[in-house]
Design a protein around this motif. Structure first.
Motif, PDB file in Angstrom:
ATOM      1  N   CYS A   1      -4.848   5.497  -1.165  1.00 23.54           N
ATOM      2  CA  CYS A   1      -5.853   4.424  -1.193  1.00 23.54           C
ATOM      3  C   CYS A   1      -7.280   4.979  -1.077  1.00 23.54           C
ATOM      4  O   CYS A   1      -8.228   4.332  -1.514  1.00 23.54           O
TER       5      CYS A   1
ATOM      6  N   THR B   1      -8.565  -4.188  -3.568  1.00 24.88           N
ATOM      7  CA  THR B   1      -7.428  -4.286  -2.650  1.00 24.88           C
ATOM      8  C   THR B   1      -7.894  -4.766  -1.290  1.00 24.88           C
ATOM      9  O   THR B   1      -7.276  -5.627  -0.674  1.00 24.88           O
TER      10      THR B   1
ATOM     11  N   GLY C   1      -0.207   4.896  -0.244  1.00 21.46           N
ATOM     12  CA  GLY C   1      -1.310   4.688   0.685  1.00 21.46           C
ATOM     13  C   GLY C   1      -0.860   4.057   1.973  1.00 21.46           C
ATOM     14  O   GLY C   1       0.334   3.886   2.228  1.00 21.46           O
TER      15      GLY C   1
ATOM     16  N   LEU D   1       0.834  -1.200   0.000  1.00 23.26           N
ATOM     17  CA  LEU D   1       0.000   0.000   0.000  1.00 23.26           C
ATOM     18  C   LEU D   1       0.871   1.253   0.000  1.00 23.26           C
ATOM     19  O   LEU D   1       0.602   2.208  -0.731  1.00 23.26           O
TER      20      LEU D   1
ATOM     21  N   ASN E   1      -9.735   0.290  -4.703  1.00 20.85           N
ATOM     22  CA  ASN E   1      -9.536   0.036  -3.274  1.00 20.85           C
ATOM     23  C   ASN E   1     -10.433  -1.072  -2.730  1.00 20.85           C
ATOM     24  O   ASN E   1     -10.056  -1.755  -1.799  1.00 20.85           O
TER      25      ASN E   1
ATOM     26  N   LEU F   1      -8.545   2.811   5.101  1.00 18.61           N
ATOM     27  CA  LEU F   1      -7.534   3.026   4.074  1.00 18.61           C
ATOM     28  C   LEU F   1      -7.157   4.498   4.103  1.00 18.61           C
ATOM     29  O   LEU F   1      -8.013   5.363   4.306  1.00 18.61           O
TER      30      LEU F   1
END
Length: 80
Positions: A47, A56, A26, A21, A53, A43
């Motif tokens: 991010c 992710t 992020g 990240l 996202n 996040l």
């Protein structure tokens, strides 16, 4: 697994995913663990506005957390 062990395992999982990240600008923060099966994260940085996202969160973060703490059923991102 005690509540403290669960928290430590979730933190280990986040430590494993965090460099990926951070390489994209992020980060992620653990907000809470509820009922020993729900993790709330936030996040951060790049991010927040990223179009992938959710992918992710599911395929990266949730999968990694479940590897360390199989009893976790859901990982939810709480927007700032």
């Amino acid at each position: 697994m005690t509540t403290e062990e669960l928290r430590l395992n979730v933190e280990k999982a986040l430590d494993e995913i965090r460099p990926f990240l951070q390489s994209d600008g992020g980060d992620i923060a653990l907000l809470s663990i509820e009922n020993d099966n729900l993790v709330r994260v936030q996040l951060e940085g790049a991010c927040v506005g990223c179009s992938v996202n959710q992918m992710t969160l599911k395929s990266g973060v949730e999968m990694t957390i479940k590897k360390y703490a199989p009893q976790i059923e859901h990982v939810i991102n709480v927007e700032a």
